[in-house]
Design a protein around this motif. Sequence first.
Motif, PDB file in Angstrom:
ATOM      1  N   ILE A  12       1.006   3.925   4.702  1.00  8.76           N
ATOM      2  CA  ILE A  12       0.809   4.632   3.435  1.00  8.76           C
ATOM      3  C   ILE A  12       2.072   4.542   2.588  1.00  8.76           C
ATOM      4  O   ILE A  12       2.004   4.306   1.371  1.00  8.76           O
ATOM      5  CB  ILE A  12       0.395   6.095   3.687  1.00  8.76           C
ATOM      6  CG1 ILE A  12      -1.015   6.146   4.240  1.00  8.76           C
ATOM      7  CG2 ILE A  12       0.508   6.932   2.418  1.00  8.76           C
ATOM      8  CD1 ILE A  12      -1.442   7.500   4.744  1.00  8.76           C
ATOM      9  N   GLU A  13       3.227   4.699   3.211  1.00 10.75           N
ATOM     10  CA  GLU A  13       4.498   4.615   2.486  1.00 10.75           C
ATOM     11  C   GLU A  13       4.717   3.215   1.917  1.00 10.75           C
ATOM     12  O   GLU A  13       5.156   3.066   0.775  1.00 10.75           O
ATOM     13  CB  GLU A  13       5.645   4.999   3.410  1.00 10.75           C
ATOM     14  CG  GLU A  13       6.982   5.029   2.725  1.00 10.75           C
ATOM     15  CD  GLU A  13       8.111   5.426   3.655  1.00 10.75           C
ATOM     16  OE1 GLU A  13       9.261   5.309   3.228  1.00 10.75           O
ATOM     17  OE2 GLU A  13       7.839   5.835   4.796  1.00 10.75           O
ATOM     18  N   ALA A  14       4.397   2.183   2.682  1.00 15.24           N
ATOM     19  CA  ALA A  14       4.569   0.812   2.205  1.00 15.24           C
ATOM     20  C   ALA A  14       3.618   0.518   1.044  1.00 15.24           C
ATOM     21  O   ALA A  14       4.013  -0.096   0.046  1.00 15.24           O
ATOM     22  CB  ALA A  14       4.332  -0.174   3.348  1.00 15.24           C
ATOM     23  N   PHE A  52       3.889 -11.440  -7.610  1.00 12.46           N
ATOM     24  CA  PHE A  52       4.914 -12.007  -6.735  1.00 12.46           C
ATOM     25  C   PHE A  52       6.182 -11.160  -6.767  1.00 12.46           C
ATOM     26  O   PHE A  52       6.772 -10.864  -5.722  1.00 12.46           O
ATOM     27  CB  PHE A  52       5.209 -13.450  -7.151  1.00 12.46           C
ATOM     28  CG  PHE A  52       6.281 -14.101  -6.334  1.00 12.46           C
ATOM     29  CD1 PHE A  52       6.022 -14.491  -5.033  1.00 12.46           C
ATOM     30  CD2 PHE A  52       7.550 -14.303  -6.848  1.00 12.46           C
ATOM     31  CE1 PHE A  52       7.009 -15.080  -4.265  1.00 12.46           C
ATOM     32  CE2 PHE A  52       8.546 -14.884  -6.096  1.00 12.46           C
ATOM     33  CZ  PHE A  52       8.271 -15.278  -4.797  1.00 12.46           C
ATOM     34  N   MET A  53       6.607 -10.763  -7.964  1.00 14.24           N
ATOM     35  CA  MET A  53       7.798  -9.919  -8.077  1.00 14.24           C
ATOM     36  C   MET A  53       7.573  -8.569  -7.411  1.00 14.24           C
ATOM     37  O   MET A  53       8.485  -8.001  -6.812  1.00 14.24           O
ATOM     38  CB  MET A  53       8.171  -9.739  -9.548  1.00 14.24           C
ATOM     39  CG  MET A  53       8.775 -10.977 -10.159  1.00 14.24           C
ATOM     40  SD  MET A  53       9.091 -10.880 -11.933  1.00 14.24           S
ATOM     41  CE  MET A  53       9.851  -9.318 -12.140  1.00 14.24           C
ATOM     42  N   THR A  54       6.338  -8.043  -7.492  1.00 15.36           N
ATOM     43  CA  THR A  54       6.019  -6.777  -6.832  1.00 15.36           C
ATOM     44  C   THR A  54       6.184  -6.899  -5.330  1.00 15.36           C
ATOM     45  O   THR A  54       6.795  -6.038  -4.693  1.00 15.36           O
ATOM     46  CB  THR A  54       4.581  -6.350  -7.172  1.00 15.36           C
ATOM     47  OG1 THR A  54       4.473  -6.145  -8.572  1.00 15.36           O
ATOM     48  CG2 THR A  54       4.182  -5.099  -6.419  1.00 15.36           C
ATOM     49  N   ALA A  61       9.045  -4.889  -3.392  1.00 15.98           N
ATOM     50  CA  ALA A  61       8.564  -3.894  -2.436  1.00 15.98           C
ATOM     51  C   ALA A  61       9.090  -4.183  -1.036  1.00 15.98           C
ATOM     52  O   ALA A  61       9.502  -3.264  -0.325  1.00 15.98           O
ATOM     53  CB  ALA A  61       7.041  -3.848  -2.438  1.00 15.98           C
ATOM     54  N   VAL A  62       9.096  -5.446  -0.643  1.00 15.38           N
ATOM     55  CA  VAL A  62       9.627  -5.804   0.677  1.00 15.38           C
ATOM     56  C   VAL A  62      11.115  -5.478   0.752  1.00 15.38           C
ATOM     57  O   VAL A  62      11.595  -4.941   1.761  1.00 15.38           O
ATOM     58  CB  VAL A  62       9.350  -7.296   0.988  1.00 15.38           C
ATOM     59  CG1 VAL A  62      10.170  -7.780   2.171  1.00 15.38           C
ATOM     60  CG2 VAL A  62       7.871  -7.514   1.238  1.00 15.38           C
ATOM     61  N   ARG A  77      15.146   0.655   2.979  1.00 14.39           N
ATOM     62  CA  ARG A  77      14.922   2.022   3.446  1.00 14.39           C
ATOM     63  C   ARG A  77      14.812   2.098   4.965  1.00 14.39           C
ATOM     64  O   ARG A  77      15.165   3.129   5.557  1.00 14.39           O
ATOM     65  CB  ARG A  77      13.655   2.570   2.805  1.00 14.39           C
ATOM     66  CG  ARG A  77      13.860   2.812   1.308  1.00 14.39           C
ATOM     67  CD  ARG A  77      12.622   3.282   0.649  1.00 14.39           C
ATOM     68  NE  ARG A  77      12.301   4.602   1.118  1.00 14.39           N
ATOM     69  CZ  ARG A  77      11.204   5.253   0.756  1.00 14.39           C
ATOM     70  NH1 ARG A  77      10.359   4.710  -0.063  1.00 14.39           N
ATOM     71  NH2 ARG A  77      10.958   6.461   1.217  1.00 14.39           N
ATOM     72  N   GLN A  78      14.329   1.041   5.608  1.00 12.03           N
ATOM     73  CA  GLN A  78      14.184   1.050   7.064  1.00 12.03           C
ATOM     74  C   GLN A  78      15.516   0.809   7.773  1.00 12.03           C
ATOM     75  O   GLN A  78      15.692   1.241   8.904  1.00 12.03           O
ATOM     76  CB  GLN A  78      13.162   0.000   7.512  1.00 12.03           C
ATOM     77  CG  GLN A  78      11.763   0.281   7.040  1.00 12.03           C
ATOM     78  CD  GLN A  78      11.232   1.592   7.561  1.00 12.03           C
ATOM     79  OE1 GLN A  78      11.481   1.965   8.710  1.00 12.03           O
ATOM     80  NE2 GLN A  78      10.494   2.296   6.739  1.00 12.03           N
TER      81      GLN A  78
END
Length: 123
Positions: free
Chosen positions: A7-9, A107-109, A113-114, A120-121
């Motif tokens: 859900i967070e991803a 693609f930029m998203t 996001a990755v 964050r991880q």
Amino acid sequence: MSPIALIEATATALWVYAALTFAHWALRAARLDRRQHIAAATDLLGHLVPAMILLVLTVLAGALIGLPSVVAFIALLFPAGLAYGAHMALHDMEPPPSRPHLISRLFMTIVLAVLIIFTRQVR
């Protein structure tokens, strides 16, 4: 991968897409004639309001029924509503964005996001 992490991803990807789409909309709106700025903002709000009404109804239904996972719905519905509203308002502008613009934004998203999720991880 746990459901919370999924859900967070997904929410992170939706936030990034909403931000990129809104930035593209703002650039296109800035290029419009000065007299068309209010019309463009009104069109954007017209697309955002139904999504936010759905969000409020979900919160109310969750409170009335007592759904414990309504927070997960909110975490996804809010950025999804922003992304939908900005995307549809951008699509209504003249001329609408072309297919390469949409593919490059997707693609930029994914890339951003990755990077955000990875950053964050690591911490």
